[in-house]
Scaffold this motif. Structure first.
Motif, PDB file in Angstrom:
ATOM      1  N   GLU A 104       0.833  -1.204   0.000  1.00  0.00           N
ATOM      2  CA  GLU A 104       0.000   0.000   0.000  1.00  0.00           C
ATOM      3  C   GLU A 104       0.869   1.256   0.000  1.00  0.00           C
ATOM      4  O   GLU A 104       1.909   1.308   0.643  1.00  0.00           O
ATOM      5  N   LYS A 105       0.405   2.262  -0.703  1.00  0.00           N
ATOM      6  CA  LYS A 105       1.141   3.522  -0.812  1.00  0.00           C
ATOM      7  C   LYS A 105       1.109   4.306   0.499  1.00  0.00           C
ATOM      8  O   LYS A 105       2.104   4.924   0.876  1.00  0.00           O
ATOM      9  N   TYR A 106      -0.017   4.277   1.201  1.00  0.00           N
ATOM     10  CA  TYR A 106      -0.175   5.004   2.467  1.00  0.00           C
ATOM     11  C   TYR A 106      -0.490   4.004   3.576  1.00  0.00           C
ATOM     12  O   TYR A 106      -1.259   3.066   3.360  1.00  0.00           O
ATOM     13  N   ILE A 107       0.094   4.240   4.711  1.00  0.00           N
ATOM     14  CA  ILE A 107      -0.210   3.430   5.888  1.00  0.00           C
ATOM     15  C   ILE A 107      -0.448   4.356   7.072  1.00  0.00           C
ATOM     16  O   ILE A 107      -0.010   5.510   7.065  1.00  0.00           O
ATOM     17  N   VAL A 108      -1.149   3.850   8.073  1.00  0.00           N
ATOM     18  CA  VAL A 108      -1.435   4.611   9.287  1.00  0.00           C
ATOM     19  C   VAL A 108      -0.901   3.811  10.455  1.00  0.00           C
ATOM     20  O   VAL A 108      -1.229   2.634  10.621  1.00  0.00           O
ATOM     21  N   LEU A 109      -0.069   4.449  11.266  1.00  0.00           N
ATOM     22  CA  LEU A 109       0.519   3.805  12.438  1.00  0.00           C
ATOM     23  C   LEU A 109       0.323   4.682  13.661  1.00  0.00           C
ATOM     24  O   LEU A 109       0.232   5.908  13.548  1.00  0.00           O
ATOM     25  N   ASP A 110       0.259   4.058  14.819  1.00  0.00           N
ATOM     26  CA  ASP A 110       0.300   4.790  16.073  1.00  0.00           C
ATOM     27  C   ASP A 110       1.759   5.007  16.445  1.00  0.00           C
ATOM     28  O   ASP A 110       2.618   4.169  16.127  1.00  0.00           O
ATOM     29  N   SER A 111       2.037   6.086  17.131  1.00  0.00           N
ATOM     30  CA  SER A 111       3.425   6.392  17.486  1.00  0.00           C
ATOM     31  C   SER A 111       4.051   5.301  18.344  1.00  0.00           C
ATOM     32  O   SER A 111       5.265   5.138  18.340  1.00  0.00           O
ATOM     33  N   GLY A 112       3.247   4.528  19.035  1.00  0.00           N
ATOM     34  CA  GLY A 112       3.778   3.469  19.882  1.00  0.00           C
ATOM     35  C   GLY A 112       3.852   2.106  19.218  1.00  0.00           C
ATOM     36  O   GLY A 112       4.253   1.128  19.849  1.00  0.00           O
ATOM     37  N   ASP A 113       3.477   2.003  17.925  1.00  0.00           N
ATOM     38  CA  ASP A 113       3.521   0.714  17.233  1.00  0.00           C
ATOM     39  C   ASP A 113       4.939   0.167  17.182  1.00  0.00           C
ATOM     40  O   ASP A 113       5.890   0.902  16.901  1.00  0.00           O
ATOM     41  N   SER A 114       5.062  -1.115  17.427  1.00  0.00           N
ATOM     42  CA  SER A 114       6.388  -1.744  17.449  1.00  0.00           C
ATOM     43  C   SER A 114       7.059  -1.722  16.081  1.00  0.00           C
ATOM     44  O   SER A 114       8.284  -1.744  15.993  1.00  0.00           O
ATOM     45  N   VAL A 129       9.178  14.861  12.230  1.00  0.00           N
ATOM     46  CA  VAL A 129       7.722  14.729  12.327  1.00  0.00           C
ATOM     47  C   VAL A 129       7.289  14.913  13.780  1.00  0.00           C
ATOM     48  O   VAL A 129       6.365  15.682  14.078  1.00  0.00           O
ATOM     49  N   LEU A 130       7.962  14.224  14.687  1.00  0.00           N
ATOM     50  CA  LEU A 130       7.625  14.319  16.106  1.00  0.00           C
ATOM     51  C   LEU A 130       7.757  15.753  16.611  1.00  0.00           C
ATOM     52  O   LEU A 130       6.889  16.253  17.325  1.00  0.00           O
ATOM     53  N   HIS A 131       8.835  16.431  16.234  1.00  0.00           N
ATOM     54  CA  HIS A 131       9.050  17.822  16.677  1.00  0.00           C
ATOM     55  C   HIS A 131       7.897  18.719  16.223  1.00  0.00           C
ATOM     56  O   HIS A 131       7.352  19.489  17.017  1.00  0.00           O
ATOM     57  N   ASN A 132       7.518  18.613  14.960  1.00  0.00           N
ATOM     58  CA  ASN A 132       6.464  19.487  14.439  1.00  0.00           C
ATOM     59  C   ASN A 132       5.113  19.183  15.053  1.00  0.00           C
ATOM     60  O   ASN A 132       4.335  20.094  15.343  1.00  0.00           O
ATOM     61  N   VAL A 133       4.826  17.920  15.270  1.00  0.00           N
ATOM     62  CA  VAL A 133       3.578  17.537  15.918  1.00  0.00           C
ATOM     63  C   VAL A 133       3.560  18.051  17.361  1.00  0.00           C
ATOM     64  O   VAL A 133       2.587  18.680  17.801  1.00  0.00           O
ATOM     65  N   LEU A 138      -0.204  18.927  18.131  1.00  0.00           N
ATOM     66  CA  LEU A 138      -1.039  18.162  17.208  1.00  0.00           C
ATOM     67  C   LEU A 138      -1.071  16.690  17.605  1.00  0.00           C
ATOM     68  O   LEU A 138      -0.333  16.266  18.489  1.00  0.00           O
ATOM     69  N   ARG A 139      -1.896  15.926  16.911  1.00  0.00           N
ATOM     70  CA  ARG A 139      -1.981  14.489  17.172  1.00  0.00           C
ATOM     71  C   ARG A 139      -1.780  13.662  15.910  1.00  0.00           C
ATOM     72  O   ARG A 139      -1.977  12.459  15.916  1.00  0.00           O
ATOM     73  N   LEU A 140      -1.361  14.333  14.817  1.00  0.00           N
ATOM     74  CA  LEU A 140      -1.242  13.630  13.555  1.00  0.00           C
ATOM     75  C   LEU A 140      -0.112  14.228  12.721  1.00  0.00           C
ATOM     76  O   LEU A 140       0.015  15.447  12.609  1.00  0.00           O
ATOM     77  N   GLY A 141       0.701  13.349  12.142  1.00  0.00           N
ATOM     78  CA  GLY A 141       1.766  13.772  11.239  1.00  0.00           C
ATOM     79  C   GLY A 141       1.804  12.861  10.026  1.00  0.00           C
ATOM     80  O   GLY A 141       1.379  11.706  10.094  1.00  0.00           O
ATOM     81  N   LEU A 142       2.304  13.370   8.918  1.00  0.00           N
ATOM     82  CA  LEU A 142       2.438  12.585   7.693  1.00  0.00           C
ATOM     83  C   LEU A 142       3.843  12.777   7.148  1.00  0.00           C
ATOM     84  O   LEU A 142       4.283  13.906   6.941  1.00  0.00           O
ATOM     85  N   ILE A 160       1.352   9.106  11.086  1.00  0.00           N
ATOM     86  CA  ILE A 160       1.691   8.732  12.456  1.00  0.00           C
ATOM     87  C   ILE A 160       0.710   9.433  13.386  1.00  0.00           C
ATOM     88  O   ILE A 160       0.639  10.667  13.422  1.00  0.00           O
ATOM     89  N   LYS A 161      -0.066   8.623  14.105  1.00  0.00           N
ATOM     90  CA  LYS A 161      -1.025   9.145  15.085  1.00  0.00           C
ATOM     91  C   LYS A 161      -0.341   9.165  16.449  1.00  0.00           C
ATOM     92  O   LYS A 161       0.294   8.197  16.845  1.00  0.00           O
ATOM     93  N   PHE A 162      -0.472  10.270  17.130  1.00  0.00           N
ATOM     94  CA  PHE A 162       0.121  10.420  18.453  1.00  0.00           C
ATOM     95  C   PHE A 162      -0.993  10.431  19.490  1.00  0.00           C
ATOM     96  O   PHE A 162      -1.967  11.162  19.347  1.00  0.00           O
ATOM     97  N   ASP A 163      -0.839   9.586  20.499  1.00  0.00           N
ATOM     98  CA  ASP A 163      -1.832   9.521  21.565  1.00  0.00           C
ATOM     99  C   ASP A 163      -1.852  10.835  22.314  1.00  0.00           C
ATOM    100  O   ASP A 163      -0.831  11.507  22.445  1.00  0.00           O
ATOM    101  N   PRO A 164      -3.003  11.202  22.858  1.00  0.00           N
ATOM    102  CA  PRO A 164      -3.024  12.404  23.697  1.00  0.00           C
ATOM    103  C   PRO A 164      -2.131  12.182  24.913  1.00  0.00           C
ATOM    104  O   PRO A 164      -1.943  11.040  25.348  1.00  0.00           O
ATOM    105  N   PRO A 165      -1.573  13.245  25.433  1.00  0.00           N
ATOM    106  CA  PRO A 165      -0.695  13.090  26.604  1.00  0.00           C
ATOM    107  C   PRO A 165      -1.423  12.414  27.756  1.00  0.00           C
ATOM    108  O   PRO A 165      -2.590  12.690  28.011  1.00  0.00           O
TER     109      PRO A 165
END
Length: 176
Positions: A104-114, A129-133, A138-142, A160-165
């Motif tokens: 797949e061209k695009y994938i969605v992962l959580d920031s904690g995915d192994s 990506v992490l710095h800008n998010v 924010l809670r989402l980066g591409l 990359i989805k980032f969980d709320p603090p």
């Protein structure tokens, strides 16, 4: 410190030249519902100040607005774009795309995915990506990976989805 040397500057210029074409392709893919997360718009910004800490500033290649699904509300995401300017690195990215999740061209992962590090294998790119998010709360980066700027096609995109603090228990709390 600024990057010096004609070779390094040439690579940066190629990457910046490719960005508008990558954004156009992203929006075409979004219109075809091919991006996993619906991209509504993409905007270029200059230097921005952190929403969390006034002394922190930075810039993302772009920021956009997206909806995770039809029932979710619109949210801002940080967009980082990288071009693989030599054939070896582009071929590596194509092989990586082909080997994971049915190519797949695009994938969605959580920031904690192994397996996040399999998809974002360069430390500096994950850090950007992490710095800008984080800087913008924010809670989402591409992260978009493109090929050489002369063609400027998206090889793959990693959401990359980032969980709320989570509330942190104070290390200094009274344990009695």
């Amino acid at each position: 410190a600024p990057i010096k040397g004609s070779a390094a500057q040439a690579v940066l210029k190629k990457g910046h030249t490719a960005e508008p074409n990558l954004v156009k392709e992203l929006l075409i893919d979004a219109a075809a519902n091919a991006t996993k997360i619906k991209v509504l718009e993409v905007n270029q910004t200059g230097i921005i100040q952190s929403q969390i800490e006034e002394s922190v500033r930075g810039s993302s290649d772009r920021f956009g607005v997206a909806k995770r699904d039809e029932t979710s509300s619109e949210e801002v995401f940080a967009l980082e774009m990288k071009c693989r300017t030599n054939p070896g690195t582009a071929q590596f990215e194509l092989a990586l795309k082909a080997s994971h999740k049915a190519g797949e061209k695009y994938i969605v992962l959580d920031s904690g995915d192994s397996d996040l590090r399999e998809y974002v294998h360069k430390d500096n790119e994950l850090a950007q990506v992490l710095h800008n998010v984080a800087m913008c709360g924010l809670r989402l980066g591409l992260l978009l990976i493109g090929d050489d700027a002369t063609v400027s096609r998206i090889i793959r995109g990693v959401w990359i989805k980032f969980d709320p603090p989570r509330p942190q228990r104070s290390l200094l709390s009274d344990s009695s």
